[in-house]
Motif scaffolding. Structure first.
Motif, PDB file in Angstrom:
ATOM      1  N   VAL A 184       7.489  -4.692   5.136  1.00 13.76           N
ATOM      2  CA  VAL A 184       6.136  -4.576   5.693  1.00 13.76           C
ATOM      3  C   VAL A 184       5.088  -4.761   4.593  1.00 13.76           C
ATOM      4  N   GLY A 185       5.336  -4.136   3.441  1.00 12.43           N
ATOM      5  CA  GLY A 185       4.394  -4.256   2.339  1.00 12.43           C
ATOM      6  C   GLY A 185       4.229  -5.686   1.857  1.00 12.43           C
ATOM      7  N   VAL A 186       5.336  -6.389   1.703  1.00  7.60           N
ATOM      8  CA  VAL A 186       5.276  -7.777   1.220  1.00  7.60           C
ATOM      9  C   VAL A 186       4.600  -8.676   2.240  1.00  7.60           C
ATOM     10  N   LEU A 187       5.015  -8.583   3.510  1.00  9.21           N
ATOM     11  CA  LEU A 187       4.472  -9.467   4.541  1.00  9.21           C
ATOM     12  C   LEU A 187       2.984  -9.230   4.777  1.00  9.21           C
ATOM     13  N   THR A 188       2.561  -7.990   4.784  1.00 10.35           N
ATOM     14  CA  THR A 188       1.139  -7.711   4.981  1.00 10.35           C
ATOM     15  C   THR A 188       0.319  -8.160   3.772  1.00 10.35           C
ATOM     16  N   PHE A 189       0.893  -8.038   2.587  1.00  9.11           N
ATOM     17  CA  PHE A 189       0.184  -8.510   1.400  1.00  9.11           C
ATOM     18  C   PHE A 189       0.015 -10.023   1.461  1.00  9.11           C
ATOM     19  N   VAL A 190       1.045 -10.721   1.921  1.00 12.47           N
ATOM     20  CA  VAL A 190       0.953 -12.173   2.101  1.00 12.47           C
ATOM     21  C   VAL A 190      -0.126 -12.504   3.119  1.00 12.47           C
ATOM     22  N   ALA A 191      -0.110 -11.807   4.252  1.00 10.40           N
ATOM     23  CA  ALA A 191      -1.031 -12.115   5.340  1.00 10.40           C
ATOM     24  C   ALA A 191      -2.495 -11.883   4.962  1.00 10.40           C
ATOM     25  N   PHE A 192      -2.745 -10.798   4.237  1.00  8.68           N
ATOM     26  CA  PHE A 192      -4.132 -10.415   3.974  1.00  8.68           C
ATOM     27  C   PHE A 192      -4.688 -10.943   2.656  1.00  8.68           C
ATOM     28  N   GLU A 193      -3.819 -11.214   1.674  1.00  4.91           N
ATOM     29  CA  GLU A 193      -4.305 -11.586   0.350  1.00  4.91           C
ATOM     30  C   GLU A 193      -4.043 -13.041  -0.035  1.00  4.91           C
ATOM     31  N   TRP A 194      -3.341 -13.792   0.797  1.00  4.63           N
ATOM     32  CA  TRP A 194      -2.925 -15.152   0.443  1.00  4.63           C
ATOM     33  C   TRP A 194      -4.102 -16.027   0.013  1.00  4.63           C
ATOM     34  N   ASN A 218      -7.290 -14.760  -0.556  1.00  6.80           N
ATOM     35  CA  ASN A 218      -8.348 -13.937  -1.139  1.00  6.80           C
ATOM     36  C   ASN A 218      -8.663 -14.454  -2.547  1.00  6.80           C
ATOM     37  N   PRO A 219      -9.878 -14.953  -2.782  1.00  8.15           N
ATOM     38  CA  PRO A 219     -10.208 -15.517  -4.105  1.00  8.15           C
ATOM     39  C   PRO A 219     -10.171 -14.494  -5.232  1.00  8.15           C
ATOM     40  N   GLY A 220     -10.191 -13.215  -4.883  1.00 10.97           N
ATOM     41  CA  GLY A 220     -10.167 -12.180  -5.916  1.00 10.97           C
ATOM     42  C   GLY A 220      -8.780 -11.734  -6.298  1.00 10.97           C
ATOM     43  N   THR A 221      -7.750 -12.170  -5.532  1.00 10.08           N
ATOM     44  CA  THR A 221      -6.382 -11.725  -5.816  1.00 10.08           C
ATOM     45  C   THR A 221      -5.418 -12.914  -5.907  1.00 10.08           C
ATOM     46  N   LEU A 222      -4.792 -13.288  -4.771  1.00  9.05           N
ATOM     47  CA  LEU A 222      -3.778 -14.355  -4.788  1.00  9.05           C
ATOM     48  C   LEU A 222      -4.363 -15.746  -4.601  1.00  9.05           C
ATOM     49  N   GLY A 223      -5.581 -15.844  -4.111  1.00  9.67           N
ATOM     50  CA  GLY A 223      -6.188 -17.129  -3.773  1.00  9.67           C
ATOM     51  C   GLY A 223      -6.073 -18.213  -4.831  1.00  9.67           C
ATOM     52  N   PRO A 224      -6.438 -17.928  -6.096  1.00  7.00           N
ATOM     53  CA  PRO A 224      -6.428 -18.982  -7.123  1.00  7.00           C
ATOM     54  C   PRO A 224      -5.028 -19.376  -7.606  1.00  7.00           C
ATOM     55  N   LEU A 225      -3.981 -18.653  -7.217  1.00  5.98           N
ATOM     56  CA  LEU A 225      -2.637 -18.912  -7.732  1.00  5.98           C
ATOM     57  C   LEU A 225      -1.954 -20.049  -6.983  1.00  5.98           C
ATOM     58  N   GLY A 226      -0.961 -20.667  -7.633  1.00  7.42           N
ATOM     59  CA  GLY A 226      -0.136 -21.661  -6.976  1.00  7.42           C
ATOM     60  C   GLY A 226       0.849 -21.000  -6.032  1.00  7.42           C
ATOM     61  N   LEU A 227       1.688 -21.806  -5.387  1.00  9.65           N
ATOM     62  CA  LEU A 227       2.629 -21.277  -4.403  1.00  9.65           C
ATOM     63  C   LEU A 227       3.577 -20.265  -5.022  1.00  9.65           C
ATOM     64  N   GLY A 256       3.192 -18.486  -7.727  1.00 11.05           N
ATOM     65  CA  GLY A 256       2.446 -17.297  -8.122  1.00 11.05           C
ATOM     66  C   GLY A 256       2.110 -16.418  -6.935  1.00 11.05           C
ATOM     67  N   LYS A 257       1.761 -17.041  -5.806  1.00  6.50           N
ATOM     68  CA  LYS A 257       1.439 -16.260  -4.613  1.00  6.50           C
ATOM     69  C   LYS A 257       2.665 -15.507  -4.100  1.00  6.50           C
ATOM     70  N   ILE A 258       3.830 -16.166  -4.121  1.00 10.55           N
ATOM     71  CA  ILE A 258       5.047 -15.522  -3.638  1.00 10.55           C
ATOM     72  C   ILE A 258       5.425 -14.348  -4.537  1.00 10.55           C
ATOM     73  N   ILE A 259       5.420 -14.586  -5.841  1.00  6.82           N
ATOM     74  CA  ILE A 259       5.778 -13.518  -6.784  1.00  6.82           C
ATOM     75  C   ILE A 259       4.754 -12.384  -6.725  1.00  6.82           C
ATOM     76  N   GLY A 260       3.475 -12.768  -6.627  1.00 12.86           N
ATOM     77  CA  GLY A 260       2.424 -11.757  -6.520  1.00 12.86           C
ATOM     78  C   GLY A 260       2.542 -10.933  -5.257  1.00 12.86           C
ATOM     79  N   SER A 261       2.997 -11.560  -4.172  1.00 15.46           N
ATOM     80  CA  SER A 261       3.178 -10.840  -2.916  1.00 15.46           C
ATOM     81  C   SER A 261       4.347  -9.865  -2.991  1.00 15.46           C
ATOM     82  N   VAL A 262       5.425 -10.280  -3.653  1.00 16.62           N
ATOM     83  CA  VAL A 262       6.567  -9.371  -3.845  1.00 16.62           C
ATOM     84  C   VAL A 262       6.114  -8.144  -4.634  1.00 16.62           C
TER      85      VAL A 262
END
Length: 444
Positions: free
Chosen positions: A239-249, A251-260, A262-268
């Motif tokens: 739940v934590g990983v999936l919701t982080f993906v859904a809400f922050e993917w 987001n320019p302040g968190t995962l937005g500027p990262l590549g694919l 980086g976004k996956i690792i950041g979500s984990v």
């Protein structure tokens, strides 16, 4: 009666042991050799000692630049004592309550008897010690190699960083020797994933770890405690990983500027770190409100019992869920698999959860009274402190001295209070030779 008083002694010792460790750590951190400039703020020293001993990770000063190597070693030792010491004590209390010490049978608190076979205690301690050393050593080697080969750190520096972060991760402490914590490694799987693995290994709890080691191929033979922990921990992690993906993917302040990648690792990491770990690979001051709410729940629940994680614990949360489910179905017994859960365990879970909510609510009111910060930042900080998580929306360094004292008290209650209350409830068994007439107040 004498045996009961003897078994209750550890519950009283826990707060005193933590206070002794915190006091010693504070005095050591106040030494001139612990501070880069030679002058240490007593409140900063005390706050850091509480945060390290309670394996929280909240800081009021920058760890790598404020403290010398000596100070950092003190912090690391406090983390190890706070993590390993409480794990050992919690495991022993679990064994004392269940009265079934042979590890081949079961290491869960079932409160079936109150007998104690002292000959097996040394075996438990030895296995816990070996497990801790092996896990921390393995993670330290992986991190050291990565720091040395990829980030070109000197061998001694890489080794020190590897050891410190392995201990901090396994004990769910969240202290880091980089000013931005793990933000600089957000896209590096060879740093983030070993740290996440250590966090899960330390946070799942040794009773579950030992049982899975011998019964992992036979889930049908798992105890109710292990089932609750494994299923609950896994569910909250997903739940934590999936919701982080859904809400922050995006987001320019968190995962937005990262590549694919980086976004996956950041979500984990975003799903693991709130489980009382305290590391952060993104700026939590920039997370969306939806993520904040999910993180509040994850931080309050925490990890497994008799481990390094904080919170009210996964077993408490999911046991109450089964209580609600049984009530909705109109069933007299609360069942998990083919086992019924004793009413006493249900009352203990309810007590721990309500007391935890009470601490968070009281501390939030206190912080609102002594600060002018927005409520959402205050609540996030309070729940993070109670769950011994260590995540912050960049509020802790801005707090006044009275506010810092409140946070210190919450960290202490979050780490020491839950295990003390749980063990006190377990050891307070008494039987009345009569039953009072029953009444049914209107509920709801």
């Amino acid at each position: 009666m004498e045996l009961k008083r003897t078994l209750a002694v550890p519950a009283r010792i826990v707060p005193l042991a933590f206070l002794a460790a915190i006091t010693t750590g504070t005095l050591l951190l106040m030494l001139p050799i612990a501070h880069v400039s030679g002058v240490v703020d007593p409140i900063a020293a005390a706050f850091t000692a509480v945060s390290a001993t309670c394996v929280t990770g909240l800081i009021v000063v920058d760890t790598p630049t404020y403290w010398t190597t000596f100070g950092q070693v003190v912090i690391m030792l406090l983390i190890q004592v706070g993590g390993f010491g409480i794990m050992t004590l919690a495991t022993l209390l679990t064994l004392l309550v269940s009265g079934r010490l042979p590890l081949a049978s079961s290491l869960v608190a079932q409160a079936e008897t109150h007998t104690l076979a002292l000959g097996d205690v040394a075996t438990v301690l030895r296995r816990v010690l070996i497990s801790v050393a092996a896990a921390e050593g393995f993670i330290a080697v992986l991190l050291t190699i990565r720091f040395r080969t990829v980030y070109d750190e000197h061998l001694s520096t890489a080794l020190w960083h590897g050891i410190f972060h392995a201990i901090s991760a396994f004990n769910n402490a969240g202290f880091a020797l980089y000013s931005d914590n793990m933000v600089g490694f957000v896209s590096d799987p060879w740093i983030i994933l070993p740290i996440c693995t250590a966090i899960i290994a330390g946070g799942i709890g040794f009773p579950v770890f030992f049982e899975l080691r011998t019964r992992w191929r036979h889930p049908s033979s798992w105890t109710a405690h292990t089932r609750l922990t494994v299923v609950g921990y896994t569910t909250l992690l997903i739940v934590g990983v999936l919701t982080f993906v859904a809400f922050e993917w995006n987001n320019p302040g968190t995962l937005g500027p990262l590549g694919l990648d980086g976004k996956i690792i950041g979500s984990v990491a975003g799903g693991v770190f709130p489980r009382t770990a305290g590391f952060n690979s993104i700026d939590y001051g920039q997370i969306r409100p939806e993520t904040l709410v999910i993180n509040l729940v994850l931080m309050f629940v925490g990890g497994g019992s008799a481990g390094t994680a904080g919170g009210v614990k996964v077993t408490t949360f999911f046991l109450l869920a089964f209580v609600i489910l049984a009530e909705m179905r109109g069933e007299e017994q609360v069942r998990i698999g083919s086992r019924a859960i004793a009413p006493r365990a249900q009352r203990q879970a309810l007590s721990v959860a309500l007391l935890g909510a009470g601490v968070v609510g009281t501390a939030t009111i206190a912080l609102v009274m002594v600060t002018s910060q927005p409520l959402e930042r205050v609540v996030f900080e309070t729940v993070s402190a109670f769950g011994t998580v260590g995540l912050s929306m960049n509020l802790t360094p801005e707090l006044s001295t009275p506010a810092r004292l409140v946070v210190m008290a919450v960290m202490f209650c979050g780490r020491v209070g839950t295990i003390t209350v749980a063990s006190a409830l377990a050891f307070s068994s008494s039987r009345r030779m009569y039953h009072l007439p029953e009444e049914h107040p209107i509920v709801g």
